[in-house]
Design a protein around this motif. Structure first.
Motif, PDB file in Angstrom:
ATOM      1  N   ALA A  42       0.761  -1.271   0.183  1.00 58.60           N
ATOM      2  CA  ALA A  42      -0.216   0.191   0.062  1.00 58.60           C
ATOM      3  C   ALA A  42       0.799   1.247  -0.007  1.00 58.60           C
ATOM      4  O   ALA A  42       0.405   2.085  -0.404  1.00 58.60           O
ATOM      5  N   GLY A  43       2.050   1.185   0.571  1.00 57.71           N
ATOM      6  CA  GLY A  43       2.894   2.293   0.685  1.00 57.71           C
ATOM      7  C   GLY A  43       4.321   1.951   0.093  1.00 57.71           C
ATOM      8  O   GLY A  43       4.707   0.719  -0.161  1.00 57.71           O
ATOM      9  N   ALA A  44       5.221   2.782   0.175  1.00 59.63           N
ATOM     10  CA  ALA A  44       6.534   2.428  -0.059  1.00 59.63           C
ATOM     11  C   ALA A  44       7.300   1.822   1.132  1.00 59.63           C
ATOM     12  O   ALA A  44       8.524   1.942   1.324  1.00 59.63           O
ATOM     13  N   SER A  45       6.814   0.679   1.744  1.00 59.13           N
ATOM     14  CA  SER A  45       7.171  -0.022   2.802  1.00 59.13           C
ATOM     15  C   SER A  45       8.533  -0.573   2.461  1.00 59.13           C
ATOM     16  O   SER A  45       8.825  -1.015   1.193  1.00 59.13           O
ATOM     17  N   ARG A  66       8.690  -5.331  -6.725  1.00 53.33           N
ATOM     18  CA  ARG A  66       7.828  -4.756  -5.580  1.00 53.33           C
ATOM     19  C   ARG A  66       6.965  -3.662  -6.312  1.00 53.33           C
ATOM     20  O   ARG A  66       7.626  -2.895  -6.932  1.00 53.33           O
ATOM     21  N   CYS A  67       5.759  -3.635  -6.109  1.00 50.33           N
ATOM     22  CA  CYS A  67       4.781  -2.538  -6.576  1.00 50.33           C
ATOM     23  C   CYS A  67       4.078  -1.669  -5.489  1.00 50.33           C
ATOM     24  O   CYS A  67       3.717  -2.241  -4.533  1.00 50.33           O
ATOM     25  N   TRP A  68       4.141  -0.436  -5.479  1.00 50.64           N
ATOM     26  CA  TRP A  68       3.166   0.088  -4.354  1.00 50.64           C
ATOM     27  C   TRP A  68       2.435   1.530  -5.033  1.00 50.64           C
ATOM     28  O   TRP A  68       2.477   1.775  -6.171  1.00 50.64           O
TER      29      TRP A  68
END
Length: 68
Positions: A42-45, A66-68
């Protein structure tokens, strides 16, 4: 998005086990002869524990997405 609109594509995911330390990768795709895990956040975790577990247990997969 790039598949044939007439035929239904299949989505795959990966899950490590049935204990409390479960790991799950959102999507697993095949690109040529390579299996590639895709993790959607959901975020740039920066915590990608499931993606790292997949890559550590599947040495034939050289990278993940990884996609956010």
């Amino acid at each position: 998005a790039y598949s044939d609109p007439i035929s239904k594509g299949k989505l795959y995911y990966w899950r490590s086990g049935k204990d409390q330390a479960d790991a799950e990768v959102d999507y697993v795709i095949q690109l040529k002869n390579q299996i590639v895990p895709i993790e959607v956040k959901a975020g740039a975790s920066k915590r990608l524990l499931s993606l790292h577990r997949f890559l550590n247990t599947h040495p034939q997969s050289l990278y993940g997405i990884r996609c956010w």
